[in-house]
Write an enzyme that holds these catalytic residues in place. Structure first.
Site, PDB file in Angstrom:
ATOM      1  N   ILE A  49      -4.622  -3.788  -0.099  1.00 44.70           N
ATOM      2  CA  ILE A  49      -5.693  -3.457  -1.043  1.00 44.70           C
ATOM      3  C   ILE A  49      -5.201  -3.457  -2.489  1.00 44.70           C
ATOM      4  CG2 ILE A  49      -5.415  -0.931  -1.103  1.00 44.70           C
ATOM      5  CD1 ILE A  49      -8.469  -0.747  -0.616  1.00 44.70           C
ATOM      6  N   GLY A  73      10.147   4.817   0.309  1.00 44.05           N
ATOM      7  CA  GLY A  73       8.879   4.605  -0.386  1.00 44.05           C
ATOM      8  C   GLY A  73       7.692   4.413   0.530  1.00 44.05           C
ATOM      9  N   GLN A  74       7.826   4.840   1.811  1.00 48.12           N
ATOM     10  CA  GLN A  74       6.712   4.684   2.749  1.00 48.12           C
ATOM     11  C   GLN A  74       5.627   5.709   2.442  1.00 48.12           C
ATOM     12  OE1 GLN A  74       7.847   5.052   6.881  1.00 48.12           O
ATOM     13  NE2 GLN A  74       5.826   4.425   7.627  1.00 48.12           N
ATOM     14  N   HIS A  97       4.584  -0.633   9.246  1.00 47.34           N
ATOM     15  CA  HIS A  97       3.982  -1.861   8.725  1.00 47.34           C
ATOM     16  C   HIS A  97       5.024  -2.695   8.004  1.00 47.34           C
ATOM     17  CE1 HIS A  97       3.541   1.389   5.779  1.00 47.34           C
ATOM     18  NE2 HIS A  97       3.722   0.484   4.843  1.00 47.34           N
TER      19      HIS A  97
HETATM   20  P1  5GP Z   1       3.813   1.735   1.953  1.00 46.72           P
HETATM   21  O1  5GP Z   1       3.749   2.298   0.567  1.00 46.72           O
HETATM   22  O2  5GP Z   1       3.602   2.801   3.010  1.00 46.72           O
HETATM   23  O3  5GP Z   1       5.005   0.870   2.239  1.00 46.72           O
HETATM   24  O4  5GP Z   1       2.608   0.711   2.063  1.00 46.72           O
HETATM   25  C1  5GP Z   1       1.289   1.096   2.279  1.00 46.72           C
HETATM   26  C2  5GP Z   1       0.431  -0.023   1.743  1.00 46.72           C
HETATM   27  O5  5GP Z   1      -0.880   0.158   2.217  1.00 46.72           O
HETATM   28  C3  5GP Z   1       0.351  -0.085   0.211  1.00 46.72           C
HETATM   29  O6  5GP Z   1       0.848  -1.343  -0.234  1.00 46.72           O
HETATM   30  C4  5GP Z   1      -1.128   0.118  -0.071  1.00 46.72           C
HETATM   31  O7  5GP Z   1      -1.595  -0.666  -1.150  1.00 46.72           O
HETATM   32  C5  5GP Z   1      -1.770  -0.291   1.237  1.00 46.72           C
HETATM   33  N1  5GP Z   1      -3.043   0.363   1.494  1.00 46.72           N
HETATM   34  C6  5GP Z   1      -3.322   1.692   1.323  1.00 46.72           C
HETATM   35  N2  5GP Z   1      -4.598   1.945   1.669  1.00 46.72           N
HETATM   36  C7  5GP Z   1      -5.125   0.757   2.072  1.00 46.72           C
HETATM   37  C8  5GP Z   1      -6.428   0.389   2.555  1.00 46.72           C
HETATM   38  O8  5GP Z   1      -7.344   1.181   2.710  1.00 46.72           O
HETATM   39  N3  5GP Z   1      -6.607  -0.932   2.857  1.00 46.72           N
HETATM   40  C9  5GP Z   1      -5.612  -1.854   2.719  1.00 46.72           C
HETATM   41  N4  5GP Z   1      -5.889  -3.119   3.032  1.00 46.72           N
HETATM   42  N5  5GP Z   1      -4.363  -1.535   2.288  1.00 46.72           N
HETATM   43  C10 5GP Z   1      -4.140  -0.239   1.965  1.00 46.72           C
END
Ligand code: 5GP
Ligand code: ZN
Length: 115
Positions: A33, A94-95, A101
């Protein structure tokens, strides 16, 4: 297991909409997103697991299916120029979403090392 408090479990169930780019029996890929590159895809197992350390310990075959999905995506999205795969893990990693994922980033030159 599905976790109603988990954002990505809710994306798997369809409760939260996403732009899907690949779906197999056990793996889902959708567009991030808040893209950090022209191509930014999130690849997840449909079953809940907290991070790549837990998934690798509990179901390494499913971790392999994530990699296989990334191979399919590389061809599907035309990533011949290259791409980066990142599994942010835990607080220092940074998760921010506690459902394992892979980020697949492409479409521009990516600097290394990251900040
Ligand atoms: P992290 O920071 O945990 O490695 O990655 C989480 C990712 O999920 C981030 O890049 C963030 O932009 C994405 N994200 C968070 N909420 C949503 C959502 O509702 N939809 C989508 N498609 N991505 C999301
Ligand atoms: Zn989940």
């Amino acid at each position: 297991m599905s976790n109603s408090d988990c954002l990505f479990c809710r994306i798997v169930s369809g409760e939260i909409p996403s732009t899907q780019v690949l779906s197999t029996d056990r793996v889902l890929a959708f567009r991030d997103i808040a893209p950090q590159a022209p191509v930014h895809i999130v690849v997840i197992p449909k079953v809940h697991s907290s991070d790549i350390a837990q998934l690798g310990a509990q179901d390494p075959a499913l971790a392999g299916e994530l990699i296989a999905a990334i191979s399919t995506l590389a061809a599907q999205e035309g990533l011949e120029q290259g791409f980066r795969v990142v599994f942010n893990t835990g607080s220092d990693g940074g998760q921010t979403v506690g459902h394992v994922h892979a980020h697949v980033l492409a479409g521009r030159s990516l600097t290394w090392p990251p900040g």
